[in-house]
Scaffold this active site. Structure first.
Site, PDB file in Angstrom:
ATOM      1  N   GLU A 294      -2.538   6.450  12.677  1.00  0.00           N
ATOM      2  CA  GLU A 294      -1.321   5.752  12.268  1.00  0.00           C
ATOM      3  C   GLU A 294      -0.493   5.376  13.488  1.00  0.00           C
ATOM      4  OE1 GLU A 294       0.859   5.975   8.824  1.00  0.00           O
ATOM      5  OE2 GLU A 294      -1.100   5.088   8.529  1.00  0.00           O
ATOM      6  N   ARG A 295       0.243   4.292  13.395  1.00  0.00           N
ATOM      7  CA  ARG A 295       1.246   4.021  14.418  1.00  0.00           C
ATOM      8  C   ARG A 295       2.396   5.010  14.216  1.00  0.00           C
ATOM      9  NH1 ARG A 295      -0.607  -0.558  12.194  1.00  0.00           N
ATOM     10  NH2 ARG A 295      -1.636  -2.052  13.556  1.00  0.00           N
TER      11      ARG A 295
ATOM     12  N   LYS B 182       0.847  -1.213   0.000  1.00  0.00           N
ATOM     13  CA  LYS B 182       0.000   0.000   0.000  1.00  0.00           C
ATOM     14  C   LYS B 182       0.877   1.255   0.000  1.00  0.00           C
ATOM     15  CE  LYS B 182      -2.773  -0.458   3.602  1.00  0.00           C
ATOM     16  NZ  LYS B 182      -2.601  -1.770   4.210  1.00  0.00           N
TER      17      LYS B 182
END
Length: 464
Positions: free
Chosen positions: A189-190, A163
């Site tokens: 998001e991390r 991705k």
């Protein structure tokens, strides 16, 4: 309660209760408007967004920052405006949080204008009425899953199937082909993912034409819920003021819905189906409807979509699908075979692939390609059990065509040059169409399959 320097008494209030991220505040003189930004704490470091009015003097808000140190009786100040973010050309190459503060340790951004993140979508009569295809330079997407200029495309895939690589390649091609701007919005998001993406984009040389904004996983739900609106405000500046095409990449739209669900729960709203917020459809539409094309430019959005437990009937997936004009599905099986980009050519679909929009030739070639690949998929079991020799001559020809098509749809990317050692290729739609037509006409039946692997145009295939 001591009055702060320069703050008008009418904009001052008092904290009545603190329940996690939910704060009730009493304003005796003037009630702040819904969506107003309130500040509390020693240096105003605690930010609260007003969500609702409880009565004529009390508001309830959700904190966008941790609420440690806040207590009953604490001073809270109405800023008189909603949450705002900076806009301008100087944002390019920088990384921001939901408050528009740089988080890349490169200092403050100079000469910027601040705008509210709450803006109305472009009225219907000001939108462009034509449907144009947004060319990405990636063969598999342009031919089988054409994206809409000013539309929304979903990118479906698990971890490690590419991705991020496709996203960085699209940013690269956006700059070189459309002379446009890219905005990357990380919702939930991390921290590790955000940092890795920043480094990858820097190494690939695409950061200078990109703005990145993150509402990370460790932040309160209020901040994650608003980061998408902040990114859209920045995108609207480049579309409306600079008159440029903008590529808006959102990773991950499901996390936006999830953050809205958390905020809804905190506010005490009764959950709807499967525990989602009752306002899910409205909240998603408020964000998605701002993504469109006008006479001056277009915001084209590519959104990574996580499907909970692979259940496509989940309300989050159903509501997201309603807004998408194309769905690009990534396949772990193709990735394991080394066929990159690992796009599932049969599962991926686009509403743009009609004779009226794409053109008769494009539509016809795409349908023939799909038909060939679908027959090959059906024959795979027979080949595995009995071998290729047991097939009829016509079926064998279809298999040869399909295998060559699969390899022709692989493509070396600019953003992976340092890993693969192969120079990146950008392919025009016409060249991709010609290549597929020639393969379908058996012009390359005498060529080995590997001669079509990782090439750009079909003419690059070398005969042994």
């Amino acid at each position: 309660m001591s009055e702060r320097q320069g703050i008008h008494p009418s904009s001052q209030g008092t904290v009545i209760s603190v329940r996690g991220s939910v704060i009730d505040a009493h304003f005796p003189q003037r009630l702040p408007l819904v969506h107003s930004l309130l500040r509390a704490g020693e240096d105003g470091e605690i930010a609260i967004e007003v969500q609702t009015h409880l009565n004529a003097e009390v508001v309830r808000g959700v904190a966008l920052t941790p609420t440690q140190g806040l207590a009953r009786g604490s001073l809270v100040v109405d800023t008189g405006h909603p949450l705002r973010v900076p806009v301008g050309r100087y944002l390019l190459g920088r990384v921001f949080n939901v408050f528009g503060e740089p988080i890349d340790r490169k200092g403050e951004v100079k000469e910027t204008e601040w705008r509210s993140i709450h803006r109305e979508p472009v009225p219907i009569n000001e939108r462009a009425t034509t449907s144009d295809i947004f060319e990405t330079g990636i063969k598999a997407i342009d031919l089988l899953v054409p994206l809409e200029r000013g539309g929304k495309a979903g990118l479906f895939g698990g971890a490690g199937v590419g991705k991020t690589v496709i996203i960085t390649e699209m940013i690269h091609n956006m700059v070189s082909r459309h002379e446009g701007t890219s905005i990357f919005c990380g919702i939930g998001e991390r921290c590790r993912e955000g940092e890795e993406l920043y480094r990858e984009m820097k190494e690939a040389g695409v950061l200078e034409n990109t703005v990145m904004i993150f509402g990370q996983m460790n932040e309160p739900p209020g901040a994650r819920f608003r980061v998408g609106h902040a990114a859209l405000t920045m995108a609207e500046y480049f579309r409306d003021d600079v008159r440029r095409d903008v590529l808006l990449l959102i990773d991950n739209i499901f996390r936006f819905i999830q953050a809205g669900s958390e905020v809804s729960g905190l506010m005490g709203q009764i959950p709807s189906r499967l525990g989602y917020q009752p306002t899910l459809g409205t909240e998603l539409a408020e964000l998605e409807e701002r993504i469109c094309n006008t006479a001056s430019g277009a915001i084209t959005s590519i959104q990574a979509v996580y499907v909970p437990a692979d259940d496509f009937t989940d309300p989050a997936a159903v509501h997201t699908f309603a807004h998408l004009s194309a769905s690009v599905v990534l396949s772990r099986k193709r990735a394991s075979e080394g066929l990159y980009p690992a796009i599932d050519l049969l599962q991926s679909t686009s509403k743009m692939l009609t004779p009226l929009i794409a053109g008769k030739q494009h539509y016809h070639v795409a349908q023939e390609v799909r038909k060939t690949l679908a027959i090959y998929e059906e024959l795979k079991d027979i080949i595995a059990m009995l071998g290729l020799e047991e097939l009829s001559l016509e079926d064998r020809r279809i298999v040869y065509r399909a295998r060559r098509l699969e390899r022709f749809f692989t493509q070396p990317f600019f953003t992976t040059e340092q890993f693969t050692g192969l120079g990146g290729k950008m392919v025009d739609l016409n060249d991709a169409l010609k290549g597929c037509e020639r393969i379908l006409n058996d012009e390359f039946s005498n060529y080995p399959e590997k001669s079509l692997y990782m090439i750009g145009k079909i003419d690059e295939a070398k005969k042994p």
